[in-house]
Write an enzyme that holds these catalytic residues in place. Structure first.
Site, PDB file in Angstrom:
ATOM      1  N   HIS A 202       0.818  -1.214   0.000  1.00 53.67           N
ATOM      2  CA  HIS A 202       0.000   0.000   0.000  1.00 53.67           C
ATOM      3  C   HIS A 202       0.851   1.262   0.000  1.00 53.67           C
ATOM      4  CE1 HIS A 202      -3.161  -2.916   0.696  1.00 53.67           C
ATOM      5  NE2 HIS A 202      -3.883  -2.050   0.034  1.00 53.67           N
ATOM      6  N   GLU A 449     -10.853 -11.113  -4.270  1.00 52.28           N
ATOM      7  CA  GLU A 449      -9.411 -10.983  -4.043  1.00 52.28           C
ATOM      8  C   GLU A 449      -8.864 -12.147  -3.228  1.00 52.28           C
ATOM      9  OE1 GLU A 449      -8.646  -7.152  -2.298  1.00 52.28           O
ATOM     10  OE2 GLU A 449     -10.269  -7.319  -0.871  1.00 52.28           O
ATOM     11  N   ASP A 473      -4.383  -8.442  -4.096  1.00 52.38           N
ATOM     12  CA  ASP A 473      -4.536  -9.481  -3.074  1.00 52.38           C
ATOM     13  C   ASP A 473      -4.757 -10.853  -3.691  1.00 52.38           C
ATOM     14  OD1 ASP A 473      -4.143  -8.348  -0.523  1.00 52.38           O
ATOM     15  OD2 ASP A 473      -5.980  -7.198  -0.776  1.00 52.38           O
ATOM     16  N   CYS A 520      -9.857  -3.727 -10.191  1.00 53.33           N
ATOM     17  CA  CYS A 520      -9.394  -2.484  -9.561  1.00 53.33           C
ATOM     18  C   CYS A 520      -8.018  -2.647  -8.931  1.00 53.33           C
ATOM     19  CB  CYS A 520     -10.405  -1.976  -8.538  1.00 53.33           C
ATOM     20  SG  CYS A 520     -10.645  -3.096  -7.161  1.00 53.33           S
TER      21      CYS A 520
HETATM   22  C1  PEP Z   1      -6.483  -5.310  -4.477  1.00 56.12           C
HETATM   23  O1  PEP Z   1      -6.232  -6.095  -3.561  1.00 56.12           O
HETATM   24  O2  PEP Z   1      -6.210  -5.536  -5.670  1.00 56.12           O
HETATM   25  C2  PEP Z   1      -7.122  -4.016  -4.176  1.00 56.12           C
HETATM   26  C3  PEP Z   1      -7.511  -3.213  -5.131  1.00 56.12           C
HETATM   27  O3  PEP Z   1      -7.223  -3.651  -2.870  1.00 56.12           O
HETATM   28  P1  PEP Z   1      -5.976  -3.126  -2.014  1.00 56.12           P
HETATM   29  O4  PEP Z   1      -4.829  -2.921  -2.933  1.00 56.12           O
HETATM   30  O5  PEP Z   1      -6.386  -1.871  -1.338  1.00 56.12           O
HETATM   31  O6  PEP Z   1      -5.760  -4.254  -1.045  1.00 56.12           O
HETATM   32 MG    MG Z   2      -7.110  -5.777  -1.635  1.00 57.29          MG
END
Ligand code: PEP
Ligand code: MG
Length: 610
Positions: A202, A449, A473, A520
């Site tokens: 992140h 995910e 994920d 996403c």
């Molecule tokens: C993902 O896991 O691809 C996602 C979009 O959520 P995050 O990156 O915030 O875990």
């Molecule tokens: Mg995620």
């Protein structure tokens, strides 16, 4: 001496600046410039803080009980001596005078310099005095932060570069949490380098959202780079050049100009509809962390928000969490900013590498979990804090009265979680009815995910209007690779056939059920996957706003039908990446040349030539 470090490229572009080394524990120390006319006052702040600390240490020494061990008194003497040592306070004043750093920043900058010197000492006793120095600096920082010197730090609106001539700065740290990263948004640093972290950690995602060059996982960077070194960060190649000669700086400046020019050329596509060569419309949405990011999404030509990571509203809050009204205002701001375009608000996804600073009982348990990525995170955390969860749902429902809102649930793996969430939503609506508050309709969707969600998709789809594939994920959980761990970053492979099969299966399953599906995760914004995702039938991509035009360029040049025909071969291949490249070659031969991007020179060649 010039040398080069290698890490993972996580946010594109070139940054050239002086290194500001910040220890992870002192990342929240205030960093701002003071104006020329405030320099003496700032030095006075430091002086007063030093006197107050000296007074405190003196009092402590005087009040030591007679039975206290003699070492204690000697230790206080060492602290007093360090406090008055010119290498600490004298040099700190230099940082203020010459660089216009505020006192706290100057102190932590000088601490980093001295800490290195202690680390290099042969004598073990002397080496261990580093801890004493750190304690002395912590005391000084404490006095300054609490304003005990009577002179408070500059108010936020007066902070910023003292003058346009100040050297550009880049931040170097062992690690930076996503919450800390967020603090630098729109701020002081032109680039980041960290020792640890993975490509889809992140911290990396926030760096991308800030659209500034960043390299993570550069291992020894914070040990090898010294305070104030000049650095070139190449966020495309994942390299850091330390102490570059003028010729290399000039070369990178030219590279930066050419990359900026190609980005500017691409920007012309911003408001064109994203349609493939064979007429398939594609929705390009934006991922955001804060309501203020909605403006950049619109500016980039996003067709809506595909992922609002609401957990960022819960970070950096010094102990409290946002209440219903505060959250409502934040969601409403984003919804109104998008002027009727859809806004997909993901319920809070804390845990793993996104920690809050407030520790609830549940989080404390989580803190000690053996493997936080598999612990109490995302929907699991929300369901374990039902009051907080309903509060968030109420805030989202209320915002839905102001525009088109979709709710997205993170990390759902069990049907029981789906049922509990739908119950919580029904109760939240009931509570709003009882309170006579207005709210709007929402579509509800789940992130896919966790492999389990992809494998039981039909059962999930019965309860949801749409799904969104979180590839970051999904890769982590399919391949059992911690996405934030640079030690296994080489195994974190979006091209792994198992990952691609789960993604393809989810897209086709959702489409067959007549439900919306988007991606996403970072894969959506990575142009290496654009054609492949289109081949899988994906028509909705959500990514950081700065990636939209590059993906749009790919969409405009793709003939989806031809790519769909190549899909079975790619999915069945041992090496899908190679098969995809072969398919691209064959398709390119068969069709007319596509809209060409301005070619961008690879930086690796020039960096390797050093
Ligand atoms: C993902 O896991 O691809 C996602 C979009 O959520 P995050 O990156 O915030 O875990
Ligand atoms: Mg995620």
């Amino acid at each position: 001496m010039t040398f080069q470090l290698f890490g993972l490229p996580v946010s594109r572009g070139v940054a050239i600046g002086r290194a500001v080394l910040v220890a992870s524990s002192r990342i929240d120390v205030a960093h701002y410039y003071v104006g020329e006319e405030q320099v003496e006052a700032e030095i006075d702040r430091l002086r007063k803080a030093r006197d107050l600390v000296a007074e405190g240490l003196g009092t402590m020494k005087r009040d030591l009980p007679p039975e206290a061990p003699a070492e204690l008194s000697a230790l206080l003497d060492v602290h007093l001596m360090l406090l008055h040592d010119e290498t600490l306070t004298g040099a700190t004043k230099q940082w203020i005078r010459e660089r216009h750093y505020n006192a706290e920043w100057a102190l932590s900058a000088q601490l980093e310099v001295l800490a290195r010197q202690f680390d290099e000492m042969e004598d073990e006793y002397l080496r261990e005095r580093k801890a004493d120095l750190e304690q002395v600096v912590e005391r000084l920082l404490g006095v300054l932060a609490r304003g005990e010197d009577g002179a408070s730090a500059l108010p936020a609106q007066q902070r910023g570069p003292a003058d346009a001539d100040a050297d550009p700065l880049v931040l170097v740290a062992n690690d930076i949490s996503p919450a800390d990263m967020l603090q630098w948004k729109g701020g002081l640093f032109l680039g980041f380098v960290t020792d640890v972290g993975g490509k889809t950690s992140h911290t990396a995602i926030v760096a991308r959202s800030m659209d500034i060059p960043a390299v993570v996982g550069a291992r020894e960077a914070s040990r090898l780079i010294r305070q104030d070194d000049w650095l070139v960060i190449d966020g495309d190649a994942g390299t850091v050049i330390v102490d570059p000669p003028p010729s290399v700086i000039a070369e990178y400046r030219a590279l930066k100009r050419s990359r900026d020019a190609s980005r500017a050329a691409l920007a012309r596509l911003r408001h064109l509809p994203a349609v493939t060569l064979d007429g398939e419309s594609v929705e390009l949405l934006a991922n955001i962390e804060q309501p203020g990011d909605a403006a950049a999404a619109l500016e980039a030509g996003a067709a809506g928000i595909g992922l609002f990571r609401s957990e960022f509203l819960f970070m950096n809050r010094d102990g409290d969490l946002p209440g219903e009204d505060e959250q409502f205002e934040a969601y409403r701001t984003a919804v109104e900013a998008m002027r009727g375009l859809p806004v997909t608000i993901r319920t809070v996804d804390v845990g793993a590498d996104k920690a809050l600073d407030r520790m609830s009982a549940n989080e404390l348990r989580h803190e000690h979990a053996l493997n936080p990525a598999l612990g109490l995170r995302a929907i699991r955390w929300s369901l374990s804090e039902p009051g907080m969860f309903r509060q968030q749902l109420r805030a989202i429902l209320r915002a839905a009265a102001h525009g088109k809102v979709r709710i997205l649930l993170p990390m759902v793996a069990h049907l029981s979680e789906v049922r509990q969430t739908l119950d919580a939503l029904a109760r939240a609506r009931q509570q709003l009815d009882d309170a006579g508050r207005s709210y709007g309709p929402v579509e509800i969707g789940a992130m896919v995910e966790v492999p389990a969600a992809a494998l039981v998709l039909p059962a999930f789809l019965r309860h949801f209007d749409f799904v969104s594939i979180g590839t970051n994920d999904l890769i982590q959980y399919t391949l059992a690779i911690d996405r934030a761990d640079e030690a296994v970053a080489h195994l974190y492979n979006p091209w792994h056939p198992a990952v691609l099969q789960l993604v393809a299966q989810t897209i086709s399953g959702a489409r067959a059920a007549g439900k919306g599906v988007s991606v996403c995760g970072e894969m959506a914004g990575d142009t290496a996957f654009s054609e492949l995702l289109l081949a899988m039938g994906l028509r909705s991509f959500s990514m950081h706003p700065s990636q939209i035009v590059a993906v749009k360029e790919r969409v405009l040049a793709t003939e989806a039908r031809r790519w769909s025909a190549a899909l079975p071969r790619i999915l069945a291949a041992d090496d899908p990446e190679r098969e995809c490249a072969l398919a691209a070659g064959t398709i390119a031969q068969e069709k007319a040349p596509a809209i060409g991007a301005v070619p961008v020179r690879s930086a690796t060649a020039s960096a390797a030539a050093l």
